[in-house]
Design a protein around this motif. Structure first.
Motif, mmCIF file in Angstrom:
data_model
loop_
_atom_site.group_PDB
_atom_site.id
_atom_site.type_symbol
_atom_site.label_atom_id
_atom_site.label_comp_id
_atom_site.label_asym_id
_atom_site.label_seq_id
_atom_site.Cartn_x
_atom_site.Cartn_y
_atom_site.Cartn_z
ATOM 1 N N GLU A 251 4.329 -2.254 9.314
ATOM 2 C CA GLU A 251 3.506 -2.602 8.157
ATOM 3 C C GLU A 251 3.980 -3.913 7.545
ATOM 4 O OE1 GLU A 251 2.885 0.335 5.109
ATOM 5 O OE2 GLU A 251 2.892 1.965 6.585
ATOM 6 N N SER B 242 -0.396 0.591 12.081
ATOM 7 C CA SER B 242 0.432 0.277 10.913
ATOM 8 C C SER B 242 0.537 -1.226 10.708
ATOM 9 C CB SER B 242 1.829 0.890 11.083
ATOM 10 O OG SER B 242 1.759 2.306 11.037
ATOM 11 N N LEU C 156 -2.624 -2.184 9.144
ATOM 12 C CA LEU C 156 -2.583 -1.814 7.741
ATOM 13 C C LEU C 156 -1.881 -2.893 6.924
ATOM 14 C CD1 LEU C 156 -2.834 0.117 5.324
ATOM 15 C CD2 LEU C 156 -0.765 1.280 6.154
ATOM 16 N N ARG D 22 -4.636 3.576 5.673
ATOM 17 C CA ARG D 22 -3.248 4.011 5.492
ATOM 18 C C ARG D 22 -3.077 5.463 5.932
ATOM 19 N NH1 ARG D 22 -2.748 3.177 0.438
ATOM 20 N NH2 ARG D 22 -1.924 1.068 0.634
#
Length: 363
Positions: free
Chosen positions: A81, A226, A229, A274
């Motif tokens: 992330e 991720s 994201l 998410r």
């Protein structure tokens, strides 16, 4: 069977996030990343060294007995992330996730330990665009020597060892100095692609290629969500900040209702992304006794790509003229989002896979 996945971040995961974000703030500022894309050497090996030597993050998925940190995909997802938020030009996804997962399938402790330390960078010699389970190129193997032209290999230019599937069904470790790496034109200059040419390169047999490649690509696809994201969250956060500061008719642009609606829609999609990304990471961490991980990965990738692209496109448009300049980093995020939308399978490919997994095929 993981019947009640915990999608919330633990205190340890939040502490890891804060540490990675601080490190990237020092090593991966936007002007530096843009300058690297212009230099012909986009990979930031100083940032890679800080992530690996300083924090030991290359070995998160490797058990402690094999030289790693013994963490899970949840922690690796948090790292990704933050790497997505910074569009960090480091080979974390390709080496610390995909190549590492392939080696975990084969059980090569010596090479696993080297990748876990970060001092050796690995790359799976399978096209970045391929979804888990898709047919892929293989090298011709004869007397332990490999011959092939393998295209679309991500981060091959910086890899020390390439994991090459052979036509005999085995996976081979090939040293980078024994192959020719030719850069390809890449949309995302922070994750460059290359053609790998093996002209009688010696390879060391690691194990069966089939399960190793499937495991590696599934983990890559799941944790890519991720990274997507992180890209989407940066785009949303920076756009909101900019619209609060920019004024038109002597009032902040962010106060206009039409723009509020557009940002609210992006926020809803990012929140849902998410949840999907966390579900995939949690399922990968829990194992795959009944196929939950494959379903969670397919769901995450079916949803993640359009959301990340939409968030980056909205950021570009709502930054107006400044967003169209090379100096503003939003173009890095849009290119990463677009490139990620076909990495490890398109959203359509994952929807088709999901239909098969849950037995809801189209009529």
């Amino acid at each position: 069977m993981n019947t009640q996945p915990d999608l919330l971040y633990s205190e340890e995961e939040e502490a890891l996030r804060a540490a990675v974000r601080d490190l990237l703030a020092d090593h991966c500022d936007a002007p530096g990343v843009i300058a690297r894309t212009e230099s012909g050497a986009p990979h930031d090996l100083s940032a890679w060294k800080a992530l690996t030597d300083g924090m030991g993050l290359a070995g998160l998925l490797v058990p402690e007995a094999q030289g790693g940190q013994g963490a899970t995909h949840r922690e690796a997802a948090v790292v990704l992330e933050e790497l997505g938020r910074a569009v960090a030009p480091v080979p974390y996804l390709t080496s610390a996730v995909v190549a590492t997962e392939a080696l975990l399938s084969c059980g090569d402790d010596e090479l696993l330990g080297r990748l876990a330390s970060g001092r050796t960078i690995g790359a799976l010699a399978v096209g970045l665009h391929l979804a888990p389970g898709a047919a892929h190129q293989v090298a011709q193997v004869e007397n332990g020597l490999l011959r092939a032209d393998l295209t679309g290999i991500a981060d091959a230019a910086v890899a020390d060892v390439l994991l090459v599937p052979g036509d005999d069904g085995a996976l081979y470790a090939v040293r980078a100095q024994d192959v020719t790496v030719t850069p390809q034109t890449s949309l995302d200059l922070t994750r460059p692609l290359a053609t790998v040419t093996l002209a009688g390169a010696p390879g060391r047999r690691l194990g069966d290629a089939g399960p190793a490649v499937r495991r590696a690509l599934r983990a890559g696809a799941g944790l890519l969500a991720s990274e997507q994201l992180g890209v989407a969250e940066w785009a949303l956060t920076e756009t909101v900040r900019y619209l609060k500061e920019r004024k038109q008719f002597n009032r902040p642009v962010g106060g206009f209702q039409a723009l509020k609606h557009r940002l609210a829609q992006v926020w809803l999609e990012v929140v849902s992304l998410r949840a999907a990304a966390r579900s995939a990471a949690d399922a990968l961490a829990a194992g795959d006794s009944l196929g939950e991980a494959s379903v969670a990965v397919a769901v995450a990738q079916a949803y993640a790509s359009p959301v990340a692209v939409r968030a980056a496109e909205e950021a570009l448009q709502l930054h107006a003229g400044i967003g169209m300049t090379w100096e503003h980093p939003v173009h890095l995020y849009l290119k990463r989002a677009k490139a990620d939308s076909i990495a490890y399978g398109t959203a359509g490919a994952h929807r088709a896979a999901l239909a098969e997994l849950v037995d809801l095929r189209a009529p």
